[in-house]
Design an enzyme around this catalytic site. Structure first.
Site, mmCIF file in Angstrom:
data_model
loop_
_atom_site.group_PDB
_atom_site.id
_atom_site.type_symbol
_atom_site.label_atom_id
_atom_site.label_comp_id
_atom_site.label_asym_id
_atom_site.label_seq_id
_atom_site.Cartn_x
_atom_site.Cartn_y
_atom_site.Cartn_z
ATOM 1 N N ASP A 67 0.832 -1.204 0.000
ATOM 2 C CA ASP A 67 0.000 0.000 0.000
ATOM 3 C C ASP A 67 0.864 1.250 0.000
ATOM 4 O O ASP A 67 2.084 1.171 0.106
ATOM 5 C CB ASP A 67 -0.968 -0.016 1.198
ATOM 6 C CG ASP A 67 -0.266 -0.249 2.528
ATOM 7 O OD1 ASP A 67 0.973 -0.193 2.575
ATOM 8 O OD2 ASP A 67 -0.962 -0.490 3.522
ATOM 9 N N ASN A 136 -7.422 -0.500 13.628
ATOM 10 C CA ASN A 136 -8.856 -0.680 13.362
ATOM 11 C C ASN A 136 -9.132 -2.001 12.647
ATOM 12 O O ASN A 136 -10.218 -2.203 12.104
ATOM 13 C CB ASN A 136 -9.379 0.481 12.510
ATOM 14 C CG ASN A 136 -8.636 0.580 11.185
ATOM 15 O OD1 ASN A 136 -7.701 -0.177 10.946
ATOM 16 N ND2 ASN A 136 -9.060 1.489 10.338
#
Ligand code: GLP
Length: 245
Positions: A67, A136
């Site tokens: 990413d 998260n």
């Protein structure tokens, strides 16, 4: 998903590096997909060390990045691009034709996504992925709510990710979007090694292991991956029931 719990971060990283080396030895032209962040640093350092120590040939391997931040330039030390050169590509003298990364700042995101998808297919898929777990429950930038069908894509980052991201930068940066491989590519990878260390990761680790698989917790998808490992140190594993270990 097989869970391995180690006494400390150092032992965990050594074992993760061994799994990476086994992959090189088994298939010298393996395609590796590498996460960045604090979690895999030590693993990559041991990987580099062992490669040099045992004179292992990595000249046929290929590497992609998991990413990248959309708004940050590749020369910024907080970029994933910069990280991978610093910890892996430069020390191992990996040549440019072995590397395919998202290139920030990303202006032609659609093109970059298509090129990444094409590159992965041209290599016959990803052989080994090293991933971390976000606070998260994200993997790469597959944020809560993302499904299993996506390949490379751009995504608006979750507030938790935007806030946590600041730790990678020397001065505050504006970050709102990321570009990432999708869950489909992660689930299609032949092997995935997820790493988590530290007490601050224990709650999210407990959730990804104990909760039912759900898209609000992308890391939970790894429970159903055909060959995935979750390597934890004792502190990250502290909330797991013993029957999960
Ligand atoms: C970051 C990265 C991910 C990484 C994860 C965990 O935002 N983009 O690829 O795996 O979040 O980061 P860390 O290892 O610093 O906790």
């Amino acid at each position: 998903m097989l869970i391995e719990v180690y006494n400390d971060e150092c032992t965990l990283a050594k074992n993760a590096a061994v799994k990476m080396i086994e992959c090189v030895l088994k298939k010298p032209n393996s395609l590796f997909c590498l996460a960045t962040g604090d979690t895999p640093k030590l693993t990559y350092q041991f990987f580099v060390q062992k490669i040099s120590e045992f004179n292992i040939d990595v000249s046929k391997c290929f590497f992609i990045g998991l990413d990248e931040w959309i708004e940050v330039s590749s020369s910024n030390p907080g970029s994933c691009h910069h990280f991978l050169y610093k910890y892996i590509f430069t020390p191992l003298e990996i040549s440019e034709n072995q590397i395919h990364l998202f290139n920030p700042p990303v202006e032609n995101s659609r093109y970059q996504c298509l090129e990444m998808n094409k590159y992965i297919k041209s290599k016959g898929g990803i052989d080994l992925m090293i991933v971390g777990i976000g606070m998260n429950g994200h993997i790469g930038f597959n944020e809560p709510g993302v499904g299993l069908s996506l390949e490379a894509h751009v995504i608006e980052l979750d507030k938790i990710t935007q806030i946590t991201a600041q730790k990678y930068f020397e001065t505050a940066v504006f970050i709102s979007h990321g570009i990432t491989l999708g869950m489909k590519q992660i689930m299609d990878a032949k092997e995935v090694i997820a790493l988590a260390m530290g007490k601050h990761k224990s709650k999210i680790v407990q959730a990804m292991v104990n909760e039912e698989i759900n898209e609000m917790l992308p890391a939970s998808f790894l429970q159903q991956h055909k060959k995935s490992f979750l390597l934890l140190d004792k502190t990250a594993a502290c909330l797991l029931k013993s029957n999960n270990k």
